[in-house]
Design an enzyme around this catalytic site. Structure first.
Site, PDB file in Angstrom:
ATOM      1  N   ASP A 116       0.797  -1.241   0.000  1.00  0.00           N
ATOM      2  CA  ASP A 116       0.000   0.000   0.000  1.00  0.00           C
ATOM      3  C   ASP A 116       0.827   1.287   0.000  1.00  0.00           C
ATOM      4  O   ASP A 116       0.297   2.350   0.332  1.00  0.00           O
ATOM      5  CB  ASP A 116      -0.938   0.005   1.226  1.00  0.00           C
ATOM      6  CG  ASP A 116      -2.049  -1.021   1.089  1.00  0.00           C
ATOM      7  OD1 ASP A 116      -2.619  -1.114  -0.015  1.00  0.00           O
ATOM      8  OD2 ASP A 116      -2.338  -1.721   2.071  1.00  0.00           O
ATOM      9  N   ASP A 174      -6.285  -3.607  -6.900  1.00  0.00           N
ATOM     10  CA  ASP A 174      -5.997  -2.329  -6.236  1.00  0.00           C
ATOM     11  C   ASP A 174      -4.529  -1.918  -6.396  1.00  0.00           C
ATOM     12  O   ASP A 174      -4.184  -0.740  -6.347  1.00  0.00           O
ATOM     13  CB  ASP A 174      -6.286  -2.411  -4.727  1.00  0.00           C
ATOM     14  CG  ASP A 174      -7.487  -3.245  -4.346  1.00  0.00           C
ATOM     15  OD1 ASP A 174      -7.811  -4.193  -5.083  1.00  0.00           O
ATOM     16  OD2 ASP A 174      -8.088  -2.975  -3.307  1.00  0.00           O
TER      17      ASP A 174
HETATM   18  N1  GLY Z   1      -7.445  -1.159  -1.369  1.00  0.00           N
HETATM   19  C1  GLY Z   1      -8.443  -1.647  -0.502  1.00  0.00           C
HETATM   20  C2  GLY Z   1      -9.811  -1.313  -0.936  1.00  0.00           C
HETATM   21  O1  GLY Z   1     -10.050  -0.762  -1.987  1.00  0.00           O
HETATM   22  O2  GLY Z   1     -10.704  -1.623  -0.144  1.00  0.00           O
END
Ligand code: GLY
Length: 398
Positions: A116, A174
């Site tokens: 992340d 993501d």
């Molecule tokens: N990246 C985590 C979400 O979109 O919930």
């Protein structure tokens, strides 16, 4: 006579649309400033009551502010919003706050335990560097990119998303959002290894994450020794074969950004195809704010995900400047931000200072369902700024 009438009507419609657009920007930012003042008081109150978090993520089931520590994937969004407020208003007050909240999460530059990095460091420090050119922020971006690169596996051709889950080497859609930090790090350092990792990850994801209709799986699980695809599944969507709404928006945004950074038309086509899947989807409501999954079983009696709409709007503004379908995308993005501004905002002074209501974090886990989320607010403000740039005839991304 008829021709004149048509021209007058078209001009009227154009002016009206333009006026709507300008209204959304000023209305959205006026509310954002008021709500952010409220949020700052809510943060103080939460901290005074013993909460050790540093930035807001959502509301708890009791309606309290959910503050998270810097290691949470959402920690960068509120600092990013403060940078957007500074960008829009030019006020020192927001600059000071943006610097303060960004400093709270800079330690994440060395956290190699998740993918992340972009969500945390690029939304906060990245915007800080864009607006101030502070060399310290430059160094943080490069260090963050080095840390993120340690998660890249050349056999797989991807950055690993999560540790300690049921999968050995999971990659989620993501993760496309974290590549922007890598592209920027190459520009800032001259080290092309970050760029190469980003491109390899994007190419592997095109190959393995998408179905024939250009919808995306959420999780692809790889064998880290051989690079073989083991499973394609969901985590936050309705089913393994469904299209989780926010995931489709991450894909749209990610490939649009990859086209900007590389000029590779494969990415442009991918973004256009994802846009087509979303915009032509019979499950997309008329107001263009998706349900939490395009295949959720009880549509129209399902929760919306405003965050998916905000990410989509921001991406469509950018894509509108690259694609021959630009007019279509611009119109859709304008409609999304108008609807978010008019129908999905929190009343002034409410919701602890969040701007938008009705997002869905994870419906299967029953967490953060039909609540405000900091990333919805972040991408909404980014979309408003992109709309303003387009109206002002400036580059959509500066
Ligand atoms: N990246 C985590 C979400 O979109 O919930």
């Amino acid at each position: 006579m008829n021709k004149k009438y048509t021209i007058v009507c078209l001009l009227g419609a154009f002016l009206q649309l333009n006026a709507f657009a300008q209204k959304s920007v000023s209305k959205g930012f006026a509310l954002a400033q008021k709500q952010t003042e409220v949020m700052l008081s809510s943060i103080d109150q939460a901290k005074n009551s013993g909460n050790v978090g540093v930035t807001p993520r959502s509301l708890t089931a009791n309606g309290d502010l959910a503050l998270v520590p810097s290691k949470d994937w959402c920690s960068g969004f509120f600092p990013g919003e403060l940078w957007f407020l500074y960008q829009y208003t030019g006020q020192e007050k927001w600059l000071k706050l943006a610097k303060t909240f960004t400093a709270f999460i800079e330690d994440q530059k060395t956290n190699g335990g998740t993918h992340d990095m972009g969500f945390k460091i690029y939304t906060s420090v990245g915007n800080g560097y864009r607006l101030t050119k502070d060399p310290h922020y430059r160094d943080v971006i490069i260090e963050g990119a080095k840390t993120l690169s340690t998660r890249f596996n050349p056999k797989v051709g991807c950055i690993k998303s999560w540790d300690n889950r049921i999968w050995k080497f999971p990659v989620i859609i993501d993760n496309m959002m974290n590549l922007e930090l890598l592209f920027e790090a190459t520009k800032l350092s001259g080290d092309s290894s970050f760029y190469k990792i980003a491109v390899t990850h994007a190419n592997t994801t095109i190959k393995n994450h998408f179905r024939a209709n250009y919808s995306s799986y959420h999780v692809v699980s790889y064998d880290p020794e051989t690079g073989e695809v083991l499973k394609k599944q969901t985590h936050q969507g309705y089913a393994d074969e469904s299209a989780w709404s926010r995931g489709q928006s991450w894909a749209l945004y990610g490939y649009t950004m990859c086209y900007r950074e590389t000029g590779d038309k494969t990415y442009l086509r991918q973004a256009e195809n994802v846009a087509k899947f979303i915009l032509d989807n019979p499950a997309l409501p008329q107001d263009l704010v998706p349900y939490w999954d395009y295949n959720a079983p009880n549509i129209p009696n399902e929760q919306r995900d405003v965050s998916a709409a905000a990410v989509m709007a921001s991406a469509l503004y950018e894509l509108s400047t690259y694609s021959t379908n630009g007019k279509l995308y611009r119109g859709k993005a304008d409609l999304i931000v108008k609807n978010l501004t008019d129908r999905y905002t929190a009343g002034p002074g409410t919701s602890k200072g969040f701007i938008l209501l009705h997002s869905t974090g994870s419906r299967p886990a029953n967490t953060e369902v039909d609540l405000p989320l900091s990333y919805a607010d972040y991408y909404y403000l980014e979309a408003l700024l992109r709309q303003k740039h387009l109206d002002d005839k400036k580059p959509v991304v500066d």
